[in-house]
Design a protein around this motif. Sequence first.
Motif, PDB file in Angstrom:
ATOM      1  N   ARG A 195      13.336   9.266   3.349  1.00  0.00           N
ATOM      2  CA  ARG A 195      12.440   8.288   3.982  1.00  0.00           C
ATOM      3  C   ARG A 195      11.956   7.256   2.964  1.00  0.00           C
ATOM      4  O   ARG A 195      11.908   6.067   3.241  1.00  0.00           O
ATOM      5  N   LEU A 196      11.621   7.709   1.766  1.00  0.00           N
ATOM      6  CA  LEU A 196      11.201   6.786   0.715  1.00  0.00           C
ATOM      7  C   LEU A 196      12.332   5.825   0.369  1.00  0.00           C
ATOM      8  O   LEU A 196      12.114   4.616   0.241  1.00  0.00           O
TER       9      LEU A 196
ATOM     10  N   TRP B 287       3.222  -4.748   3.017  1.00  0.00           N
ATOM     11  CA  TRP B 287       4.109  -3.591   3.087  1.00  0.00           C
ATOM     12  C   TRP B 287       3.273  -2.329   3.006  1.00  0.00           C
ATOM     13  O   TRP B 287       2.282  -2.299   2.282  1.00  0.00           O
ATOM     14  N   VAL B 288       3.707  -1.275   3.702  1.00  0.00           N
ATOM     15  CA  VAL B 288       3.115   0.054   3.559  1.00  0.00           C
ATOM     16  C   VAL B 288       4.267   1.010   3.289  1.00  0.00           C
ATOM     17  O   VAL B 288       5.221   1.083   4.069  1.00  0.00           O
ATOM     18  N   ILE B 289       4.177   1.713   2.171  1.00  0.00           N
ATOM     19  CA  ILE B 289       5.195   2.690   1.780  1.00  0.00           C
ATOM     20  C   ILE B 289       4.604   4.079   1.970  1.00  0.00           C
ATOM     21  O   ILE B 289       3.584   4.417   1.372  1.00  0.00           O
ATOM     22  N   GLU B 290       5.242   4.882   2.820  1.00  0.00           N
ATOM     23  CA  GLU B 290       4.820   6.265   3.022  1.00  0.00           C
ATOM     24  C   GLU B 290       5.534   7.141   2.005  1.00  0.00           C
ATOM     25  O   GLU B 290       6.766   7.169   1.967  1.00  0.00           O
ATOM     26  N   ASN B 291       4.755   7.815   1.179  1.00  0.00           N
ATOM     27  CA  ASN B 291       5.310   8.631   0.106  1.00  0.00           C
ATOM     28  C   ASN B 291       4.789  10.061   0.238  1.00  0.00           C
ATOM     29  O   ASN B 291       4.008  10.534  -0.579  1.00  0.00           O
ATOM     30  N   HIS B 292       5.239  10.728   1.292  1.00  0.00           N
ATOM     31  CA  HIS B 292       4.769  12.083   1.593  1.00  0.00           C
ATOM     32  C   HIS B 292       5.661  13.165   1.003  1.00  0.00           C
ATOM     33  O   HIS B 292       5.460  14.339   1.269  1.00  0.00           O
TER      34      HIS B 292
ATOM     35  N   ARG C 279       0.864  -1.189   0.000  1.00  0.00           N
ATOM     36  CA  ARG C 279       0.000   0.000   0.000  1.00  0.00           C
ATOM     37  C   ARG C 279       0.895   1.232   0.000  1.00  0.00           C
ATOM     38  O   ARG C 279       1.764   1.379   0.867  1.00  0.00           O
ATOM     39  N   VAL C 280       0.701   2.113  -0.967  1.00  0.00           N
ATOM     40  CA  VAL C 280       1.420   3.380  -1.028  1.00  0.00           C
ATOM     41  C   VAL C 280       0.480   4.441  -0.460  1.00  0.00           C
ATOM     42  O   VAL C 280      -0.646   4.599  -0.934  1.00  0.00           O
TER      43      VAL C 280
END
Length: 186
Positions: free
Chosen positions: A176-177, A166-171, A130-131
């Motif tokens: 961090r990415l 998986w969870v990818i934080e794309n802020h 999940r992005v």
Amino acid sequence: MAPLGGVPGLVLLFSGKRKSGKDFVTEELRSRLGADVCAVLRLSGPLKEQYAQERGLDFQRLLDASTYKEAYRRDMILWGEEKRQADPGFFCRKIVEGVCQPVWLVSDTRRVSDIQWFQEAYGAVTQTVRVVATEESRQQRGWVFTPGVDDAESECGLDNFGTFDWVIENHGDAQRLEEQLEHLGC
């Protein structure tokens, strides 16, 4: 029974809201692994191609992030839903035909039926990703809430899916990415 094509060693099913960065993340991974090892598969590709053929539209223009695509998005979503109701694996089968790389990144998984199809076809090598991105980050990338699109199954079908592998934080934080992509297992 797996469809025609190679047998993957890893299938990552990416999902997330519009403008969360799913395509960006999958392209980053492909560039790291190389096109000979990794294929990016888009469920929206065969959907847009078939939709364009049936409606007499410009398929190439439906592939980009243009106002042309946005003008047809709502109708295309409804049309795609009808196709999926008749055959939930229709678009999934189309994107894997002839793919021979060992790593598959499905960049736009949007429904539980998509996940179920891949899990049934490829079993334990299938993982969900999940992005996520804040509304502010998405707005900076051009997202504007659109009724009939952002509240449709194509955007909300996996909101209550449960636990993603998986969870990818794309802020918007590149460092961090980078750290998250290193841990993704590719």
